[in-house]
Design an enzyme around this catalytic site. Structure first.
Site, PDB file in Angstrom:
ATOM      1  N   ASP A 169    -145.231  24.004  42.800  1.00 41.64           N
ATOM      2  CA  ASP A 169    -145.759  25.073  41.972  1.00 41.64           C
ATOM      3  C   ASP A 169    -146.984  25.677  42.652  1.00 41.64           C
ATOM      4  O   ASP A 169    -147.884  24.953  43.096  1.00 41.64           O
ATOM      5  CB  ASP A 169    -146.128  24.510  40.596  1.00 41.64           C
ATOM      6  CG  ASP A 169    -146.578  25.567  39.628  1.00 41.64           C
ATOM      7  OD1 ASP A 169    -145.770  26.455  39.315  1.00 41.64           O
ATOM      8  OD2 ASP A 169    -147.733  25.503  39.179  1.00 41.64           O
ATOM      9  N   GLU A 203    -143.781  27.978  45.677  1.00 40.53           N
ATOM     10  CA  GLU A 203    -144.220  29.334  45.381  1.00 40.53           C
ATOM     11  C   GLU A 203    -145.343  29.694  46.346  1.00 40.53           C
ATOM     12  O   GLU A 203    -146.442  29.152  46.250  1.00 40.53           O
ATOM     13  CB  GLU A 203    -144.718  29.426  43.939  1.00 40.53           C
ATOM     14  CG  GLU A 203    -143.627  29.259  42.900  1.00 40.53           C
ATOM     15  CD  GLU A 203    -144.176  29.356  41.493  1.00 40.53           C
ATOM     16  OE1 GLU A 203    -143.683  30.196  40.718  1.00 40.53           O
ATOM     17  OE2 GLU A 203    -145.093  28.591  41.162  1.00 40.53           O
TER      18      GLU A 203
END
Length: 891
Positions: free
Chosen positions: A488, A518
């Protein structure tokens, strides 16, 4: 005094004498600091008080000090790499300790430190606390980083405990057994800052916490009762850490020693990922026994609707299930979680706000959350276990999940969230900051914890936070057989830390563990402000993947609230099926469609920087020179770096976005076709395809824009392909209420918009066919940029193109596993068929892909309407259809 005689999260041993003072100065190493606000013409004193008694009020003489050191101005420039590392902090005067005072720094850091400058009468002009992370790294990291036994380590005749707490004044283990709580004092190692204790017996199954006496600015000297950052499991609601060996029979499923991932991935581009939430998988599946719904064990129910669906996906070509967080998170009660009455919800009108009202009444105590709020990075989440109070059960049942998916032919990945913690400071759910205050969290120039990632950001640029990240990832990969990780907001972490983690997990497992994340570039670390980020464009050649938003945005159109309806995408009608909100400028809309078509091609080419494309204006340029939101569209160096997707757990689903963007009178069958085209654009792309669970079932969240805490109701999936969640009521007000007036008429039109069982089954089966097409040839997953540059080309480009159609040619001659001499792929997003001249292919004997010709092919349109006329060199592509033609391999 017994250090463990209170269960309170915090006991104040000596209250602070005054308010906290911002940390506007920073140690650059173990002898030098920078204070940008200081007056370089005045002397600087470093004040010390062991128990937090300092008072440094402006205009008054400082009080409560036990020691004072006059610092000298630094007499040399900051050496590299400190110059780059601390550039974000701002320039300003720098000061150093004398050699004798520098020797005292470890002892001084155990107490309260402040810098002051005073006037000629000794009154404070300015004061600052000091950020300590760099000093701690300089003093302890080299020794502490080598420690392999942090946490509790039981053996047959002893149990060791080790906790890194270099600024603590005292630490004890609070050992909880049947007879009560026993304090075990720990001893500090001066070189590493690690506190250790050994109990001469095997404590497996016992529980413990630490009592850490530490100085906290603004609070004083406190005793924090805290769980172990290196916990491998915990009891209910994570109140105590659990002691156990990872090879103990109590945590080992039958056959675990022989558990291996299926050998479906030889190179990163062989991967097809399927993102799935543990509760979404089974909370509403009646074919799962009630006690296992929403739990790890639901994956071990072989004949459930969900497992049958996953096996079908695996058989068609999905290789990996990527689970949303299964580490221990803070926002779901492990026991006694609540649920709204589903029958009441089902009876309410499709555009009502009553459903969300009922769901949100229990949101804080219900069983659902995405889980992006880490509490303990290395322990399994308790709410997914059938007995959260038993630390062994968490481990055993998670391992049974992994084993079940491996047996179903699926590798297992997991979402990890090392960029922030759920809480910081003295919050009872803060672990790291209550052990080493001011170290693990990333601070701004005032010493305040940054929260650009939503919560309390962590500082993985600090050695021991990076070590915690790497060590816990090793536990997941080695001990729980996790095959890959999705990070994340990975762009908030240093590239160097990610490379070290990659090496560590590969070494520990003896296999390659796939990493994606990400790679967004924002916040306090943006553009490399603090370190070289693990972000898009900065991971070239590492094999670490990042999500590519280029084709995603072009395909869908804007997901921003203000532009949801007006900014259509390549899939959703831009220029060829304008909705009622589209700008009334056909020329501008067509130009936007041409630009979007170029970005769709960027995605199909794997977002590779050096692949060349004739763009809509006729120029031929590398993808890195095509503009996307003020940056180059192509950024990847190798195809195992970009992750292609059109939908994931964040933001509205593709179906819901299409509800906003397609004309209202779009038929349900055409809505299903648009969905299939979105998946085709992902599966026909070079790189790593990533599918959100339910995309193949026309998944809707009733227009919810952020369903992280919207409960099972708005997040439900029907694996039987019988029903849709569209029209389940207005989504929760928290993130959606300003859009309710526009949502109401859409949801009220449920009968016209919500897909029927026939539409859902068509979409599912068409996606399975697309997976089979991708699996049929290695040309869809070329492993190097050189091969893509040599074998992939785009046809019908430039100013004369038909922008609603993209056509890709792949040359398979001489390529292992290609299966065909050529593949010709076409995706037509338009509402009408197109016939496109391809003179360069004249005379080639293309035929439809065998999957299209199979008697059970889901989409009959390719076989019935798609044509290739070799003599005329004309390609006929039906409306809203993805088609693959093949040139059989020469015999």
């Amino acid at each position: 005094m017994n250090a463990c005689n209170s269960d309170a999260a915090t006991t104040v041993l000596q209250a602070a004498a005054g308010p906290a003072v911002a940390a506007q100065a920073m140690w650059l190493d173990a002898g030098r600091l920078r204070w940008p606000a200081a007056d370089p013409l005045r002397p600087v004193q470093l004040l010390h008080a062991a128990g937090g008694g300092l008072v440094t009020a402006t205009g008054q003489a400082p009080s409560g000090l036990e020691d004072s050191i006059t610092m000298s101005a630094a007499d040399a420039a900051v050496p590299e790499p400190q110059t780059a590392r601390f550039a974000w902090f701002g320039s300003g005067p720098e000061y150093r300790l004398s050699r004798d005072d520098a020797v005292r720094l470890p002892a001084l850091l155990l107490g309260q430190l402040r810098l002051v400058q005073t006037d000629d009468q000794g009154r404070v002009l300015r004061a600052s606390s000091v950020q300590i992370a760099a000093a701690l790294d300089d003093l302890y990291a080299a020794s502490a980083a080598r420690a392999g036994d942090l946490g509790a380590t039981p053996s047959h005749d002893a149990t060791g405990f080790a906790l890194w707490a270099p600024t603590a004044q005292a630490v004890s283990v609070c050992l909880r057994e049947a007879g009560g709580v026993m304090p075990v004092p720990m001893a500090r190692d001066a070189a590493s800052g690690i506190w250790r204790a050994t109990v001469p017996r095997d404590l497996s199954g016992a529980l413990y916490t630490y009592a850490v006496d530490v100085l906290v600015e603004g609070h004083g000297l406190v005793r924090n009762r805290v769980t172990d950052p290196y916990s491998v499991s915990l009891d209910a609601d994570s109140q105590h850490s659990w002691i156990g060996r990872m090879d103990d029979p109590s945590v080992t499923p039958e056959g675990w020693a022989g558990d291996r991932p299926p050998q479906t991935v030889q190179h990163g581009t062989d991967t097809v990922m399927y993102e799935l939430h543990v509760r979404d998988f089974s909370a509403n599946d009646d074919s799962v026994r009630p006690a296992w719904r929403g739990k790890y064990l639901a994956f071990t129910e072989p004949d459930s609707a969900g497992m049958r669906h996953l096996r079908a996906l695996a058989a068609a070509g999905v290789t990996d299930v990527h689970l949303l967080p299964v580490f221990d998170f803070a926002t779901v009660p492990d026991t006694g979680c609540t649920q709204p009455d589903t029958q009441r919800l089902s009876a309410m009108p499709p555009d009502s706000d009553q459903q969300q009202g009922l769901v949100m009444q229990t949101a804080a105590t219900d069983c659902f959350n995405w889980g992006y709020d880490p509490w303990h990075f290395g322990a399994p989440e308790g709410s997914y276990a059938t007995d959260a109070a038993n630390g062994a059960v968490r481990i055993l049942e998670l391992r049974r999940l992994v084993q079940a998916l491996h047996r179903a032919g699926l590798r297992v990945g997991m979402d990890v969230v090392y960029n922030h913690t759920h809480a910081a400071g003295q919050n009872p759910q803060s672990v790291l900051d209550r052990i080493v205050p001011g170290y693990y969290q990333r601070l701004d120039a005032n010493g305040t914890v940054t929260n650009s990632t939503c919560c309390a950001n962590t500082a993985t640029e600090h050695a021991m936070m990076a070590k915690l990240m790497t060590d816990t990832a090793v536990v997941w990969a080695r001990d729980h057989h996790i095959d890959g990780f999705r990070f994340d907001l990975m762009g908030h972490q240093p590239r160097s830390a990610m490379l070290a983690l990659q090496a560590a997990v590969d070494r520990a497992t003896g296999r390659h563990v796939q990493l994606i994340g990400e790679g967004w570039n924002f916040g306090e670390v943006q553009n490399g402000a603090r370190f070289v980020q693990a972000a898009q464009g900065r991971l070239g050649g590492t094999g670490i993947g990042t999500f590519s938003d280029r084709a995603r945005d072009a395909l869908r159109g804007s997901s921003d609230g203000a532009a949801l309806s007006s900014q259509q995408g390549w899939l959703t009608g831009l220029g060829y099926a304008p909705n009622a909100h589209a700008p009334a400028d056909p020329a501008a809309q067509r130009n936007a469609l041409m630009k979007s078509a170029d970005l769709v091609r960027v995605g199909l080419a794997g977002t590779l920087a050096d692949v060349r494309l004739q763009t809509h204006d006729g120029s031929v340029k590398p993808l890195r020179e095509i503009e996307y939101s003020g940056q180059g569209a192509g950024y990847a160096q190798q195809p195992d770096e970009p992750v292609a997707y059109v939908e994931n757990h964040d933001n509205p689903t593709l179906f819901d976005l299409a509800v906003w963007k397609l004309p209202r009178d779009t038929s349900r069958a055409d809505r299903a076709r648009v969905q299939v085209l979105g998946v085709a654009a992902v599966l026909f792309s070079q790189g790593i395809p990533y599918l959100h669970a339910g995309i193949e079932l026309l998944r809707s969240k009733s227009l919810d824009r952020n369903s992280y805490d919207s409960g099972d109701w708005f997040n439900r999936i029907d694996w039987t392909a019988s029903s849709s969640a569209f029209g389940s009521g207005l989504p929760p007000a928290r993130d959606n209420e300003p859009m309710w007036p526009a949502m109401r008429p859409l949801l009220a039109d449920r009968e016209a918009i919500a897909p029927s069982a026939t539409d859902i089954a068509f979409t599912r089966d068409a996606v399975l066919d697309l997976l089979r097409i991708r699996r049929s040839s290695t040309l869809f997953r070329l492993p190097t940029a050189a091969e893509i540059e040599a074998r992939l080309s785009f046809l019908d480009t430039g100013p004369a193109q038909e922008p609603a159609v993209v056509i890709v040619r792949l040359d398979g001659r001489g390529w292992p596993g290609a299966g065909f001499d050529e593949l010709l792929l076409a995706i037509n997003a338009d509402v009408r068929a197109h016939s496109r001249p391809l003179p360069e292919l004249k005379g080639r004997g293309y035929g439809l892909h065998p999957v299209h010709l199979a008697p059970d092919a889901a989409d009959r349109r390719p076989a019935a309407e798609a044509r290739w006329d070799a003599d005329a060199a004309l390609l006929q592509v039906p409306s809203r259809t993805a088609v693959a033609w093949v040139l059989p391999a020469a015999r």
